[in-house]
Motif scaffolding. Structure first.
Motif, PDB file in Angstrom:
ATOM      1  N   GLN A  17      20.682 -19.780 -12.407  1.00 36.96           N
ATOM      2  CA  GLN A  17      20.303 -21.393 -12.313  1.00 36.96           C
ATOM      3  C   GLN A  17      20.973 -22.037 -13.454  1.00 36.96           C
ATOM      4  O   GLN A  17      20.945 -23.467 -13.291  1.00 36.96           O
ATOM      5  CB  GLN A  17      18.688 -21.556 -12.677  1.00 36.96           C
ATOM      6  CG  GLN A  17      17.905 -20.685 -11.330  1.00 36.96           C
ATOM      7  CD  GLN A  17      16.521 -21.107 -11.678  1.00 36.96           C
ATOM      8  OE1 GLN A  17      15.822 -21.963 -11.323  1.00 36.96           O
ATOM      9  NE2 GLN A  17      15.888 -20.140 -12.327  1.00 36.96           N
ATOM     10  N   THR A  18      21.422 -21.473 -14.397  1.00 33.68           N
ATOM     11  CA  THR A  18      22.112 -22.224 -15.557  1.00 33.68           C
ATOM     12  C   THR A  18      23.862 -22.057 -15.298  1.00 33.68           C
ATOM     13  O   THR A  18      24.426 -22.564 -16.116  1.00 33.68           O
ATOM     14  CB  THR A  18      22.063 -21.627 -16.865  1.00 33.68           C
ATOM     15  OG1 THR A  18      22.196 -20.303 -16.954  1.00 33.68           O
ATOM     16  CG2 THR A  18      20.229 -21.510 -17.080  1.00 33.68           C
ATOM     17  N   SER A  69      25.553 -25.568 -15.798  1.00 27.41           N
ATOM     18  CA  SER A  69      24.943 -26.308 -16.728  1.00 27.41           C
ATOM     19  C   SER A  69      26.144 -26.741 -17.886  1.00 27.41           C
ATOM     20  O   SER A  69      27.269 -26.133 -17.851  1.00 27.41           O
ATOM     21  CB  SER A  69      23.933 -25.441 -17.658  1.00 27.41           C
ATOM     22  OG  SER A  69      24.817 -24.534 -18.502  1.00 27.41           O
ATOM     23  N   HIS A 115      13.232 -20.655 -11.733  1.00 21.68           N
ATOM     24  CA  HIS A 115      12.440 -21.853 -12.585  1.00 21.68           C
ATOM     25  C   HIS A 115      12.189 -22.886 -11.256  1.00 21.68           C
ATOM     26  O   HIS A 115      11.097 -23.586 -11.712  1.00 21.68           O
ATOM     27  CB  HIS A 115      13.403 -22.000 -13.550  1.00 21.68           C
ATOM     28  CG  HIS A 115      12.826 -23.146 -14.507  1.00 21.68           C
ATOM     29  ND1 HIS A 115      11.707 -23.134 -15.122  1.00 21.68           N
ATOM     30  CD2 HIS A 115      13.233 -24.558 -14.505  1.00 21.68           C
ATOM     31  CE1 HIS A 115      11.217 -24.087 -15.848  1.00 21.68           C
ATOM     32  NE2 HIS A 115      12.135 -25.062 -15.604  1.00 21.68           N
ATOM     33  N   THR A 132      21.479 -18.331 -19.985  1.00 18.19           N
ATOM     34  CA  THR A 132      20.061 -18.296 -19.752  1.00 18.19           C
ATOM     35  C   THR A 132      19.299 -19.506 -19.983  1.00 18.19           C
ATOM     36  O   THR A 132      19.972 -20.340 -20.876  1.00 18.19           O
ATOM     37  CB  THR A 132      19.257 -17.156 -20.448  1.00 18.19           C
ATOM     38  OG1 THR A 132      19.212 -17.393 -21.793  1.00 18.19           O
ATOM     39  CG2 THR A 132      19.932 -15.657 -20.436  1.00 18.19           C
ATOM     40  N   PHE A 133      18.114 -19.644 -19.531  1.00 22.24           N
ATOM     41  CA  PHE A 133      17.313 -20.753 -20.011  1.00 22.24           C
ATOM     42  C   PHE A 133      16.775 -20.214 -21.415  1.00 22.24           C
ATOM     43  O   PHE A 133      16.980 -19.149 -21.958  1.00 22.24           O
ATOM     44  CB  PHE A 133      16.044 -21.007 -19.148  1.00 22.24           C
ATOM     45  CG  PHE A 133      16.463 -21.572 -17.808  1.00 22.24           C
ATOM     46  CD1 PHE A 133      16.985 -22.892 -17.764  1.00 22.24           C
ATOM     47  CD2 PHE A 133      16.173 -21.051 -16.670  1.00 22.24           C
ATOM     48  CE1 PHE A 133      17.221 -23.782 -16.649  1.00 22.24           C
ATOM     49  CE2 PHE A 133      16.528 -21.826 -15.490  1.00 22.24           C
ATOM     50  CZ  PHE A 133      17.063 -22.927 -15.379  1.00 22.24           C
ATOM     51  N   ILE A 190      10.929 -19.278 -20.950  1.00 24.81           N
ATOM     52  CA  ILE A 190      11.195 -19.854 -19.660  1.00 24.81           C
ATOM     53  C   ILE A 190      11.896 -18.672 -19.234  1.00 24.81           C
ATOM     54  O   ILE A 190      11.880 -18.556 -17.920  1.00 24.81           O
ATOM     55  CB  ILE A 190      12.156 -21.263 -19.753  1.00 24.81           C
ATOM     56  CG1 ILE A 190      11.144 -22.216 -20.134  1.00 24.81           C
ATOM     57  CG2 ILE A 190      12.277 -21.641 -18.273  1.00 24.81           C
ATOM     58  CD1 ILE A 190      11.836 -23.692 -20.378  1.00 24.81           C
ATOM     59  N   SER A 191      13.020 -18.110 -19.834  1.00 28.62           N
ATOM     60  CA  SER A 191      13.911 -17.229 -19.145  1.00 28.62           C
ATOM     61  C   SER A 191      13.363 -15.778 -18.954  1.00 28.62           C
ATOM     62  O   SER A 191      13.105 -15.345 -19.970  1.00 28.62           O
ATOM     63  CB  SER A 191      15.354 -17.174 -19.861  1.00 28.62           C
ATOM     64  OG  SER A 191      16.106 -16.168 -19.556  1.00 28.62           O
ATOM     65  N   ILE A 217      22.451 -20.682 -24.111  1.00 32.08           N
ATOM     66  CA  ILE A 217      21.154 -21.280 -23.849  1.00 32.08           C
ATOM     67  C   ILE A 217      21.372 -22.454 -23.129  1.00 32.08           C
ATOM     68  O   ILE A 217      21.945 -23.572 -23.841  1.00 32.08           O
ATOM     69  CB  ILE A 217      20.157 -21.006 -25.074  1.00 32.08           C
ATOM     70  CG1 ILE A 217      19.833 -19.676 -25.485  1.00 32.08           C
ATOM     71  CG2 ILE A 217      18.801 -21.817 -24.629  1.00 32.08           C
ATOM     72  CD1 ILE A 217      19.120 -19.434 -26.637  1.00 32.08           C
ATOM     73  N   ALA A 265      19.675 -25.929 -21.213  1.00 26.54           N
ATOM     74  CA  ALA A 265      18.168 -26.419 -21.049  1.00 26.54           C
ATOM     75  C   ALA A 265      17.867 -26.718 -19.439  1.00 26.54           C
ATOM     76  O   ALA A 265      18.714 -26.623 -18.852  1.00 26.54           O
ATOM     77  CB  ALA A 265      18.409 -28.072 -21.616  1.00 26.54           C
ATOM     78  N   PRO A 266      16.591 -26.297 -19.384  1.00 27.22           N
ATOM     79  CA  PRO A 266      15.967 -26.450 -17.829  1.00 27.22           C
ATOM     80  C   PRO A 266      16.200 -27.955 -17.365  1.00 27.22           C
ATOM     81  O   PRO A 266      16.478 -28.835 -18.072  1.00 27.22           O
ATOM     82  CB  PRO A 266      14.649 -26.168 -18.092  1.00 27.22           C
ATOM     83  CG  PRO A 266      14.195 -26.443 -19.553  1.00 27.22           C
ATOM     84  CD  PRO A 266      15.507 -26.247 -20.364  1.00 27.22           C
ATOM     85  N   THR A 270      21.694 -26.953 -12.999  1.00 33.12           N
ATOM     86  CA  THR A 270      21.049 -25.942 -13.884  1.00 33.12           C
ATOM     87  C   THR A 270      21.685 -24.724 -14.020  1.00 33.12           C
ATOM     88  O   THR A 270      22.322 -24.272 -13.122  1.00 33.12           O
ATOM     89  CB  THR A 270      19.436 -25.947 -13.336  1.00 33.12           C
ATOM     90  OG1 THR A 270      19.527 -25.484 -11.992  1.00 33.12           O
ATOM     91  CG2 THR A 270      18.687 -27.130 -13.259  1.00 33.12           C
TER      92      THR A 270
END
Length: 148
Positions: free
Chosen positions: A10-11, A14, A46, A106-107, A111-112, A135, A137-138, A148
Motif C-alpha cells: 500500500q505504500t 508513497s 488499510h 510500511t505504514f 497501523i502496519s 515509514i 504516512a497513511p 499509498t
C-alpha cells in the motif's frame, strides 16, 4: 552498481518511498531496483480495494513502478509474491539473488501489520542484507488513493 529489492504494497507509491529511492539513486546513478509486492488479501489492507489479491498487487506494483521511474529509479522488474512478506522475499532471493540491500516500506507503528510482525528486523536477520526501512504516512483526505 547496486541492486535493491523494494518490498512494499500500500505504500509502494508513497512520496516517502520515492524520496528514499531518489537518495539511493543520488548515491549510485547506476543502481537497479526490483519492486516486490506481496499479494496481501484485500481484507488485510488499510484501505478497501476490490479485486483478487494477485491482480491488486500487480496493479499497485505497476503504478508504483511508474512513480519510482519518475523519481529517477531504474526499476527493472515488478513481481508479485506470497502474501507473507518474509516468504515473498525468500522466494525472490532464491529465484533472482544478487541484491545488495532491501528497502521495505510500511505504514507507521500501530497501523502496519508488517511492523506488528517486526518485518524489517526479521528481514535483516534472515537475509543478512542491509535493510532500509521507510515509514509512509497513511492516506489523508485530499491525497490520491494510488499514492499509498
Amino acid at each position: 552498481m547496486a541492486r535493491y529489492l523494494i518490498v512494499a504494497y500500500q505504500t509502494a507509491g508513497s512520496p516517502e518511498l520515492a524520496e528514499r529511492i531518489r537518495s539511493l539513486v543520488a548515491e549510485d546513478a547506476e543502481a537497479e531496483f526490483t519492486l516486490l509486492v506481496p499479494a496481501t488479501p484485500p481484507s488485510h489492507l488499510h484501505t478497501w480495494e476490490e479485486g483478487e489479491a494477485r491482480q491488486l498487487a500487480l496493479r499497485r506494483g505497476s503504478e508504483a513502478a511508474e512513480r519510482l521511474r519518475a523519481a529517477g529509479a531504474k526499476v527493472e522488474a515488478v513481481r508479485v509474491g506470497s502474501h507473507r512478506p518474509l516468504d515473498a522475499v525468500s522466494d525472490e532471493l532464491y529465484a533472482h539473488g544478487g541484491y545488495q540491500a532491501i528497502v521495505v516500506s510500511t505504514f507507521p507503528p500501530g497501523i502496519s501489520r508488517w511492523l506488528g510482525g517486526d518485518l524489517p528486523n526479521q528481514l535483516r536477520r534472515r537475509t543478512r542484507l542491509p535493510v532500509h526501512h521507510v515509514i509512509a504516512a497513511p492516506v489523508r483526505a485530499g491525497r490520491e488513493p494510488s499514492s499509498t
